[in-house]
Design an enzyme around this catalytic site. Structure first.
Site, PDB file in Angstrom:
ATOM      1  N   SER A  71       0.860  -1.179   0.000  1.00  0.00           N
ATOM      2  CA  SER A  71       0.000   0.000   0.000  1.00  0.00           C
ATOM      3  C   SER A  71       0.892   1.223   0.000  1.00  0.00           C
ATOM      4  O   SER A  71       2.034   1.175   0.492  1.00  0.00           O
ATOM      5  CB  SER A  71      -0.914   0.052   1.238  1.00  0.00           C
ATOM      6  OG  SER A  71      -1.603   1.292   1.328  1.00  0.00           O
ATOM      7  N   TYR A 122      -3.025   1.258  10.775  1.00  0.00           N
ATOM      8  CA  TYR A 122      -2.899   0.673   9.434  1.00  0.00           C
ATOM      9  C   TYR A 122      -1.540   0.972   8.803  1.00  0.00           C
ATOM     10  O   TYR A 122      -0.835   0.036   8.381  1.00  0.00           O
ATOM     11  CB  TYR A 122      -4.045   1.161   8.554  1.00  0.00           C
ATOM     12  CG  TYR A 122      -4.037   0.589   7.153  1.00  0.00           C
ATOM     13  CD1 TYR A 122      -4.342  -0.743   6.926  1.00  0.00           C
ATOM     14  CD2 TYR A 122      -3.733   1.388   6.051  1.00  0.00           C
ATOM     15  CE1 TYR A 122      -4.340  -1.279   5.648  1.00  0.00           C
ATOM     16  CE2 TYR A 122      -3.735   0.872   4.765  1.00  0.00           C
ATOM     17  CZ  TYR A 122      -4.034  -0.462   4.564  1.00  0.00           C
ATOM     18  OH  TYR A 122      -4.033  -0.978   3.291  1.00  0.00           O
TER      19      TYR A 122
END
Length: 240
Positions: free
Chosen positions: A144, A157
């Site tokens: 990501s 996250y």
């Protein structure tokens, strides 16, 4: 394609993982798909090919939180195909937990850590001897852009994704002399269920799962001398 690979793919039931698996099937690879519930896999080419009883698609139960299931999945794949020469990590969780989380938030953080970091770690460790034996192994991990920078108030996250990037670097170092090549794919917004609540950007302007599947297919074709370690893919301009 010169040579079909035997690929383990996690998170293939939907989104990016499913697009990658379907493209890999179309490219002629043999697939072993680790799914939380194989019986719930939606209709499509993956389920249809598995239903036909060919050696092209194996569906196997896999829960990323459980290291024993990683070992069982690898063993079942080796029993079916006799080899593993590619591993694609697509399973993962998203969380909005911030720095100043309320009491009780530790549980969500620990679960995120277990799935986003330890899941790929356990699975890679289980598959490692087979990847070494192949002499030309590939490990591709959906990380990501949150593994590159932190935006807004998100904390848990991106912390898990920064750690996953470190794991990818370690895998690259460990596997280089054995011919294993590692790539961390770092997309921004992708048109999946995770991004369904985003209103600032229309779905058609986001990176599409099929685009990432096409990039993954190309990575699997490249020789060891030309495999990139890191791919940053963003549908919006961010300051460098």
């Amino acid at each position: 394609m010169e040579k079909p690979r035997t690929l383990l793919i996690s998170g293939a039931s939907r989104g990016i993982g499913r697009a990658i698996a379907e493209r890999a099937l179309a490219e002629g690879h043999r697939l072993s798909l680790g799914l939380r519930d194989p019986a719930a896999l939606a209709e499509g080419p993956l389920r249809e090919t598995a239903r036909q009883g060919t050696d092209r698609v194996l569906l196997h139960p896999y829960e990323a939180r459980d290291p024993a299931q990683a070992t069982a999945w690898v063993e079942a794949t080796l029993a079916r195909y006799g080899a593993i020469d590619g591993l694609i990590h697509c399973a993962g969780l998203f969380s909005r937990v911030g720095l100043l989380f309320p009491p009780g938030g530790e549980g969500e953080i620990e679960d995120l850590w277990r799935v986003n970091l330890m899941g790929p770690w356990w699975l890679t460790r289980a598959a490692w001897p087979a990847l070494v034996a192949s002499g030309d192994g590939r490990v591709i991990t959906l990380v990501s852009m949150s593994g590159q920078r932190v935006k807004g108030s998100l904390t848990a996250y991106p912390c898990s994704k920064f750690a996953l990037m470190a794991l990818c670097q370690s895998m690259r170092n460990e596997g280089w002399d054995a011919g294993i090549r590692v790539t961390a794919i770092c997309p921004g917004w992708v048109n999946t269920a995770m991004a369904s609540q985003v209103t600032a950007l229309p779905a058609e302007a986001m990176t599409q799962p099929e685009d990432l599947a096409a990039l993954t297919a190309q990575l699997l074709r490249l020789p060891a001398s030309a495999v990139p370690f890191e791919l940053k893919i963003n549908c919006v301009l961010e300051p460098c």
